[in-house]
Design an enzyme around this catalytic site. Structure first.
Site, PDB file in Angstrom:
ATOM      1  N   TYR A   1       4.838   6.166  18.659  1.00 27.99           N
ATOM      2  CA  TYR A   1       6.154   5.959  18.047  1.00 27.99           C
ATOM      3  C   TYR A   1       7.034   5.050  18.905  1.00 27.99           C
ATOM      4  CZ  TYR A   1       4.634   8.966  14.385  1.00 27.99           C
ATOM      5  OH  TYR A   1       3.918   9.456  13.329  1.00 27.99           O
TER       6      TYR A   1
ATOM      7  N   GLN B   1      10.555   6.747   1.892  1.00 22.40           N
ATOM      8  CA  GLN B   1       9.545   7.422   2.708  1.00 22.40           C
ATOM      9  C   GLN B   1       9.406   6.699   4.042  1.00 22.40           C
ATOM     10  OE1 GLN B   1       5.897   8.413   0.051  1.00 22.40           O
ATOM     11  NE2 GLN B   1       7.064   6.888  -1.059  1.00 22.40           N
ATOM     12  N   ASN B   2      10.091   5.566   4.163  1.00 22.47           N
ATOM     13  CA  ASN B   2       9.924   4.754   5.368  1.00 22.47           C
ATOM     14  C   ASN B   2      10.761   5.291   6.517  1.00 22.47           C
ATOM     15  OD1 ASN B   2       8.386   3.237   3.700  1.00 22.47           O
ATOM     16  ND2 ASN B   2       9.883   1.588   3.437  1.00 22.47           N
ATOM     17  N   VAL B   3      10.218   5.125   7.724  1.00 28.53           N
ATOM     18  CA  VAL B   3      10.943   5.563   8.910  1.00 28.53           C
ATOM     19  C   VAL B   3      11.657   4.388   9.586  1.00 28.53           C
ATOM     20  CG1 VAL B   3       9.487   7.594   9.247  1.00 28.53           C
ATOM     21  CG2 VAL B   3       8.826   5.446  10.345  1.00 28.53           C
ATOM     22  N   ASP B   4      11.542   3.199   8.981  1.00 31.11           N
ATOM     23  CA  ASP B   4      12.284   2.057   9.526  1.00 31.11           C
ATOM     24  C   ASP B   4      13.748   2.141   9.076  1.00 31.11           C
ATOM     25  OD1 ASP B   4      12.773   0.603   7.000  1.00 31.11           O
ATOM     26  OD2 ASP B   4      10.644   0.088   7.011  1.00 31.11           O
TER      27      ASP B   4
ATOM     28  N   HIS C   1      10.917  11.078   5.329  1.00 30.24           N
ATOM     29  CA  HIS C   1       9.937  11.284   6.398  1.00 30.24           C
ATOM     30  C   HIS C   1      10.510  11.030   7.794  1.00 30.24           C
ATOM     31  CE1 HIS C   1       6.518  10.655   3.244  1.00 30.24           C
ATOM     32  NE2 HIS C   1       7.084  11.833   3.165  1.00 30.24           N
TER      33      HIS C   1
ATOM     34  N   GLY D   1       6.787  -0.161  -3.933  1.00 30.21           N
ATOM     35  CA  GLY D   1       5.869  -0.230  -2.803  1.00 30.21           C
ATOM     36  C   GLY D   1       5.411   1.090  -2.235  1.00 30.21           C
TER      37      GLY D   1
HETATM   38  P1  OAD Z   1       0.984   3.269   1.387  1.00 31.40           P
HETATM   39  O1  OAD Z   1       0.437   2.386   2.463  1.00 31.40           O
HETATM   40  O2  OAD Z   1       0.218   4.458   0.984  1.00 31.40           O
HETATM   41  O3  OAD Z   1       1.225   2.395   0.078  1.00 31.40           O
HETATM   42  C1  OAD Z   1       1.856   1.143   0.153  1.00 31.40           C
HETATM   43  C2  OAD Z   1       1.975   0.566  -1.238  1.00 31.40           C
HETATM   44  O4  OAD Z   1       2.682  -0.656  -1.111  1.00 31.40           O
HETATM   45  C3  OAD Z   1       0.621   0.269  -1.906  1.00 31.40           C
HETATM   46  O5  OAD Z   1       0.631   0.744  -3.242  1.00 31.40           O
HETATM   47  C4  OAD Z   1       0.560  -1.272  -1.868  1.00 31.40           C
HETATM   48  O6  OAD Z   1      -0.105  -1.830  -2.991  1.00 31.40           O
HETATM   49  C5  OAD Z   1       2.037  -1.629  -1.898  1.00 31.40           C
HETATM   50  N1  OAD Z   1       2.363  -2.958  -1.329  1.00 31.40           N
HETATM   51  C6  OAD Z   1       1.689  -3.691  -0.400  1.00 31.40           C
HETATM   52  N2  OAD Z   1       2.358  -4.837  -0.160  1.00 31.40           N
HETATM   53  C7  OAD Z   1       3.461  -4.822  -0.935  1.00 31.40           C
HETATM   54  C8  OAD Z   1       4.557  -5.737  -1.146  1.00 31.40           C
HETATM   55  N3  OAD Z   1       4.652  -6.888  -0.479  1.00 31.40           N
HETATM   56  N4  OAD Z   1       5.501  -5.384  -2.045  1.00 31.40           N
HETATM   57  C9  OAD Z   1       5.435  -4.204  -2.728  1.00 31.40           C
HETATM   58  N5  OAD Z   1       4.431  -3.336  -2.570  1.00 31.40           N
HETATM   59  C10 OAD Z   1       3.465  -3.622  -1.692  1.00 31.40           C
HETATM   60  O7  OAD Z   1       2.495   3.653   1.840  1.00 31.40           O
HETATM   61  P2  OAD Z   1       3.442   4.821   1.301  1.00 31.40           P
HETATM   62  O8  OAD Z   1       3.197   5.116  -0.137  1.00 31.40           O
HETATM   63  O9  OAD Z   1       4.811   4.484   1.737  1.00 31.40           O
HETATM   64  O10 OAD Z   1       4.142   9.126   6.009  1.00 31.40           O
HETATM   65  O11 OAD Z   1       2.915   6.038   2.166  1.00 31.40           O
HETATM   66  C11 OAD Z   1       3.537   7.281   2.089  1.00 31.40           C
HETATM   67  C12 OAD Z   1       3.512   7.975   3.429  1.00 31.40           C
HETATM   68  O12 OAD Z   1       2.184   8.007   3.935  1.00 31.40           O
HETATM   69  C13 OAD Z   1       4.296   7.287   4.512  1.00 31.40           C
HETATM   70  O13 OAD Z   1       5.685   7.577   4.481  1.00 31.40           O
HETATM   71  C14 OAD Z   1       3.662   7.794   5.772  1.00 31.40           C
HETATM   72  C15 OAD Z   1       2.212   7.758   5.363  1.00 31.40           C
HETATM   73  O14 OAD Z   1       1.385   8.670   5.972  1.00 31.40           O
HETATM   74  C16 OAD Z   1       4.208   9.581   7.261  1.00 31.40           C
HETATM   75  O15 OAD Z   1       3.840   8.963   8.240  1.00 31.40           O
HETATM   76  C17 OAD Z   1       4.781  10.972   7.366  1.00 31.40           C
END
Ligand code: OAD
Length: 235
Positions: free
Chosen positions: A55, A88-91, A106, A179
């Site tokens: 982190y 869900q982003n930590v940024d 998150h 996303g």
């Molecule tokens: P994921 O990595 O699971 O999904 C990212 C999504 O963004 C995918 O559906 C991609 O197709 C899409 N994507 C990629 N590039 C993109 C762009 N330029 N514009 C729009 N979409 C795009 O990420 P999350 O769904 O956020 O939790 O994941 C959920 C959680 O899983 C996170 O918060 C994290 C992780 O484990 C923790 O760490 C607690």
């Protein structure tokens, strides 16, 4: 007239064009790191130093990235809508783009709190504090004397902000998802709380496996998708 309520649920994809890796795309973060090791509560108890380093690295990277046009478009919609962002982003890119109502499901990279004992995952908001982009190390203590930990929701931990998130979604006039692969619960199930009359727009360049007749997919990257979304809602 009261502004319409626009609830925006974002995932890693909204920050991808800022240069932050997503988790599950090819070459995503979970291809190079094991989430059970670096993002779970068991991982923390196994190896605190490894998680602190992981982190610290993510926090340091955040200093060098900037919000993109998608974050900025979401913030600008506040002129015409009552916008609430559930991320869900930590940024902190939604904050830096100017959004004012943000719920971090998150956790947040720039914040830390005491670990408060092995079996006690509870904490008070008063114990959470901002460290900006600084690193924390083993031995760094909170005012109550316990080890500092990242203010991140790890696998195996409760999601304390899910209740207010459900509340926001259940009042939405429009729901916009940007996303997210919608693969991590409870965030992934939030859209089901949208009122029956609320359209659900989903911006993602890939097909997301959700099945709801209300979903209007916009198969684009976030920056382009936001432009299309704004045209579609007729702003
Ligand atoms: P994921 O990595 O699971 O999904 C990212 C999504 O963004 C995918 O559906 C991609 O197709 C899409 N994507 C990629 N590039 C993109 C762009 N330029 N514009 C729009 N979409 C795009 O990420 P999350 O769904 O956020 O939790 O994941 C959920 C959680 O899983 C996170 O918060 C994290 C992780 O484990 C923790 O760490 C607690």
């Amino acid at each position: 007239m009261a502004k319409k309520k626009l609830v925006v649920l974002t995932g890693a994809g909204v920050s991808a064009e800022s240069g932050i890796s997503t988790f599950r795309d090819s070459n995503g973060l979970w291809e190079n790191y094991d989430p059970q090791e670096v993002a779970s509560i068991e991982g923390w108890y196994r190896n605190r130093a490894l998680l602190l380093d992981f982190y610290n690295m993510m926090r340091a990277n955040l200093r060098d990235v900037r919000p993109n046009d998608a974050h900025r478009a979401i913030a600008a919609l506040e002129a015409d809508y009552d916008v609430r962002v559930i991320t869900q982003n930590v940024d902190n890119l939604h904050e830096r783009a100017g959004s004012t109502r943000i719920l971090h499901l998150h956790g947040e990279l720039t914040k830390v709190r005491p670990e408060n004992g092995v079996y006690d995952q509870t904490y008070s908001e008063k114990e959470v504090f901002d460290i900006g982009y600084e690193a924390i190390h083993l031995g760094d203590k909170a005012p109550n004397g316990s080890q500092l930990r990242p203010h991140i929701v790890w696998f195996g931990e409760a999601v304390p902000k899910i209740e207010p998130a459900i509340d926001w979604v259940s009042q939405a006039d429009i729901l916009l998802i940007v996303g997210s692969s919608l693969s991590v619960y409870p965030a992934a199930g939030l859209y089901r709380y949208a009122p029956a009359a609320a359209p659900i727009y989903l911006i993602d360049p890939q097909e997301v496996a959700v099945h709801d007749a209300r979903i209007i997919p916009i198969r684009e990257k976030a920056t382009v998708g936001m432009k299309k979304f704004i045209e579609m809602i007729g702003k």
